[in-house]
Design a protein around this motif. Structure first.
Motif, PDB file in Angstrom:
ATOM      1  N   SER A 107      -5.879   4.540  -5.202  1.00 25.12           N
ATOM      2  CA  SER A 107      -5.847   3.138  -4.803  1.00 25.12           C
ATOM      3  C   SER A 107      -7.060   2.401  -5.356  1.00 25.12           C
ATOM      4  O   SER A 107      -8.170   2.945  -5.396  1.00 25.12           O
ATOM      5  N   GLN A 153      -1.983   0.843  -6.829  1.00 23.37           N
ATOM      6  CA  GLN A 153      -2.080   2.286  -7.017  1.00 23.37           C
ATOM      7  C   GLN A 153      -1.921   2.647  -8.490  1.00 23.37           C
ATOM      8  O   GLN A 153      -1.169   2.001  -9.219  1.00 23.37           O
ATOM      9  N   ASN A 178       0.805  -1.210   0.000  1.00 24.72           N
ATOM     10  CA  ASN A 178       0.000   0.000   0.000  1.00 24.72           C
ATOM     11  C   ASN A 178       0.845   1.269   0.000  1.00 24.72           C
ATOM     12  O   ASN A 178       0.315   2.358   0.178  1.00 24.72           O
TER      13      ASN A 178
END
Length: 370
Positions: A309, A342, A301
Motif C-alpha cells: 500500500s 496498492q 483499500n
C-alpha cells in the motif's frame, strides 16, 4: 515551506525466498509491519511581551519636570512577531499494513524507516538523509526588577538632621539658654529622592550642552549621557521591559475544506483559551485541494492480491486567517487527505522492479527496472 527530513534506516530486510529458478515452500509465516505517514504541523508562534512599569515618582512628574508620565499603571502589551508551520510526519494508525510470506515465494527486499514508514522495495536504497534537529520550547527572558533609584548608588540613603537642644551658658555675666544642635541621621523620604533625581537630570542636560558647545562631545559620551538621563527619567515616566515568548501548537489536518481555530490572541494577555470570544481568533483553513484521480480498479483499500500500500497524496492551500483577514497562504502536500493505492507484489517480483518512496508522504518517488 521548509521540508522536514527523516533518518531513513534499513530496519527490515526480508528474504521471502532463495533467489533462483527453483522455488521452495516456506512452512513458517514471515511478516513485516509498516505504516503510512500522515502530516502534522507544529505551529510555532513567536510573541513579544512588553511589561509596563510605572515610575515610582510619577506623581511628581508635572511638578518637577513639567511633563505627564507615559505609564501610570502596571500591565502588559503583547504582539505576535512570527508564526511558522513546521511539517512533521507521524505514523497513521488507520494506515498500518503487514506483508506476509508463506508457501512458495521469491526474494523481496523491504526498506523501512525507524518510524515504520516504507522507504523502498526491491532495492538496497534506503533514501537515507540527515534529520534536521528542531527544538521548540517555551522560553521567557528575565522580566527585570522594576525601577529603583537606589540601584544607581551615587547618593547615601540617609540624610543629616539637626535636633533642637538648648544649654545654659554665661554670656556677659548673664546666664542664657543657647541653642546647641545635635546631629543625627535618618533614612531619606521620597521627596528627598525626588529632589536629588531632578537635580541630576538637569546636571546631565547641562553637561551635554557644555560638551556640544565646547566641541568636545563624542558619540560615546553623548550616548552614555542619554542612557543615564533615560534611566533617571524612567523614575518619573515609567518604562517598558520586553521579553520573547514562544508557544508551539499542534495541528493535524483531518478532512478537506475544514476550518479550525488554532488559538485566540489578546493584546493584553497573549494566547488565550479558544472559548475566549473577546480575543482575536487565528484560524487555519484548507482550500483549493487537489486529489489525483482515483483508479477505479483499485477499489479503495481492498487488496485482492498480495500488494504493497502507498499513498496518492493530496495538495492543498493551507491558509492562516486573523479573524477574517488572510495573513498567510502556503501550498502543502497533505498525504492523509489523498487516497491509498496498492502495488501487486508479484509484479515487483516477476518484472524485477524496484521502487523508492518518499517516507514522509508515503508516495512513490521512483520506479526502476533492474
Amino acid at each position: 515551506m521548509k521540508k522536514l527530513f527523516f533518518i531513513i534506516g534499513l530496519v527490515g530486510l526480508i528474504s521471502l525466498s532463495v533467489a533462483g529458478q527453483k522455488k521452495r515452500e516456506l512452512t513458517t509465516q514471515v511478516s513485516v509491519d509498516y505504516t503510512l505517514p500522515k502530516i502534522s504541523y507544529d505551529v510555532v508562534v513567536t510573541m513579544e511581551c512588553c511589561r509596563l512599569i510605572p515610575g515610582p515618582f510619577r506623581q511628581y512628574a508635572e511638578q518637577q519636570l513639567g511633563v505627564s508620565p507615559e505609564i501610570t499603571s502596571e500591565g502588559e502589551e503583547w504582539a505576535i512577531k512570527n508564526i511558522k508551520f513546521i511539517p512533521r510526519a507521524l505514523p497513521d494508525p488507520k494506515a498500518s499494513y503487514t506483508v506476509n510470506a508463506v508457501g512458495e515465494y521469491n526474494s523481496i527486499l523491504l526498506n523501512v524507516t525507524p518510524e515504520g514508514f516504507l522507504a523502498g522495495v526491491g532495492s538496497g536504497n534506503t533514501n537515507r538523509t540527515d534529520e534536521e534537529e528542531i527544538v521548540y520550547e517555551e522560553k521567557e527572558k528575565s522580566v527585570g526588577t522594576g525601577i529603583n533609584y537606589v540601584y544607581f548608588g551615587i547618593r547615601s540613603t540617609q540624610k543629616e538632621v539637626l535636633d533642637s537642644n538648648f544649654t545654659e551658658m554665661e554670656v556677659e555675666g548673664e546666664i542664657r539658654r543657647v541653642w546647641d544642635p545635635i546631629e543625627r541621621h535618618v533614612l531619606k523620604e521620597n521627596k528627598d529622592y525626588v529632589d536629588e533625581i531632578t537635580s541630576e537630570i538637569f546636571n546631565i542636560r547641562k553637561k551635554r550642552l557644555e560638551l556640544l558647545a565646547g566641541g568636545s562631545a563624542t558619540a560615546e559620551a553623548l550616548k552614555a549621557l542619554d542612557e543615564l538621563e533615560a534611566n533617571y527619567m524612567s523614575l518619573f515616566m515609567g518604562k517598558r521591559e520586553k521579553r520573547e515568548v514562544v508557544k508551539t501548537i499542534s495541528f493535524v489536518p483531518e478532512k478537506a475544506d475544514e476550518s479550525i481555530v488554532l488559538f485566540r490572541f489578546s493584546a493584553n494577555d497573549g494566547i488565550t483559551a479558544k472559548n475566549n470570544v473577546s480575543a482575536i481568533p487565528y484560524i487555519v483553513e484548507l482550500k483549493n485541494i487537489y486529489i489525483p484521480k482515483r483508479d477505479a480498479q483499485q477499489g479503495g483499500n481492498s487488496r485482492p492480491v498480495p500488494s504493497l500500500s502507498y499513498r496518492e497524496p493530496a495538495v492543498a492551500d493551507l491558509c492562516l486567517l486573523r479573524g477574517k483577514e488572510n495573513v498567510m497562504t502556503v501550498r502543502c502536500v497533505i498525504p492523509q487527505l489523498g487516497f491509498i493505492k496498492q502495488f501487486p507484489l508479484d509484479v515487483i517480483n516477476n518484472e524485477g522492479i524496484s521502487i523508492d518512496f518518499y517516507p514522509q508522504y508515503g508516495s512513490i518517488k521512483g520506479i526502476m527496472k533492474k
